[in-house]
Design an enzyme around this catalytic site. Sequence first.
Site, PDB file in Angstrom:
ATOM      1  N   MET A  13       0.844  -1.187   0.000  1.00  0.00           N
ATOM      2  CA  MET A  13       0.000   0.000   0.000  1.00  0.00           C
ATOM      3  C   MET A  13       0.881   1.240   0.000  1.00  0.00           C
ATOM      4  SD  MET A  13       0.796  -1.039   3.116  1.00  0.00           S
ATOM      5  CE  MET A  13      -0.276  -2.431   3.138  1.00  0.00           C
TER       6      MET A  13
ATOM      7  N   GLY B 200       2.569  -9.348  -2.173  1.00  0.00           N
ATOM      8  CA  GLY B 200       2.292  -7.916  -2.247  1.00  0.00           C
ATOM      9  C   GLY B 200       1.611  -7.430  -0.974  1.00  0.00           C
ATOM     10  N   CYS B 201       0.926  -6.316  -1.068  1.00  0.00           N
ATOM     11  CA  CYS B 201       0.253  -5.727   0.095  1.00  0.00           C
ATOM     12  C   CYS B 201      -0.609  -6.768   0.802  1.00  0.00           C
ATOM     13  CB  CYS B 201      -0.604  -4.543  -0.344  1.00  0.00           C
ATOM     14  SG  CYS B 201      -1.629  -3.871   0.984  1.00  0.00           S
ATOM     15  N   PHE B 202      -0.392  -6.927   2.106  1.00  0.00           N
ATOM     16  CA  PHE B 202      -1.120  -7.984   2.820  1.00  0.00           C
ATOM     17  C   PHE B 202      -2.597  -7.685   3.028  1.00  0.00           C
ATOM     18  CE2 PHE B 202       1.658  -6.408   6.643  1.00  0.00           C
ATOM     19  CZ  PHE B 202       1.044  -5.165   6.654  1.00  0.00           C
ATOM     20  N   TRP B 203      -3.045  -6.462   2.806  1.00  0.00           N
ATOM     21  CA  TRP B 203      -4.467  -6.141   2.991  1.00  0.00           C
ATOM     22  C   TRP B 203      -5.348  -7.002   2.074  1.00  0.00           C
ATOM     23  CZ3 TRP B 203      -4.004  -0.082   2.654  1.00  0.00           C
ATOM     24  CH2 TRP B 203      -3.386   0.400   3.834  1.00  0.00           C
TER      25      TRP B 203
END
Length: 219
Positions: A1, A45-48
């Site tokens: 992010m 990538g972004c863990f969200w």
Amino acid sequence: MKRIHLYVLSLLMLANCTLAQSSDYAPAKLPTPKAGEAVATFAGGCFWAMEEGMNQLKGVREVISGYAGGTVKNPTYEQVGTDQTGHAESVQVYYDPTVITYAQLLDAFFAGHDPTTLNRQGPDVGRDYRSVAFYRTPAEKAEIMAAIKRTNDSKHYPNRVVTEVTPFTVFYPAENYHQNYFALHPDQPYIQRVSLPKVEKLRKAMAGHLKNNTSLTMN
């Protein structure tokens, strides 16, 4: 992010009480696996987005965002973002292998991000956004290699998979404010533009294994 968003978030939190800030920035607690439960760790990538996508699979009880693959103990988000600790943004998945197999989790993992881009996912660039499948046993390593072959053979991506296949050592939970971020902040621009398409892509690939088949499309 994007780091700028977290800078703004930090400013907003400073305007609130110190106690809340301390709680939000404390590392989350790792769940204790239940009897018969298995644990898997991935970085994509972004863990969200990866946390939200994995959480929607039948047989998955809980997913925790955190950091794996590095050399620094108990790293913070800011430290990981410097690319000096060696960690990747990761998720740890607690699941029932009688409901969903490790091979099926791998299919979800490879569908939920682009495993062919080296050290980046979309707008996020750096080793902390690299693609990694962490294995705990030789059998899991063999499953990962088979999943990579399936993905390459499918020609779903124009380029070949560059996902690292790495033995698992330790997983550090991320700060509380990162946990369940997708669900708690559905209108956040990054969630709308970057995370949501990745989650929908995973859902489409795993349509027969979802807890809820309702579309996630957000306004």
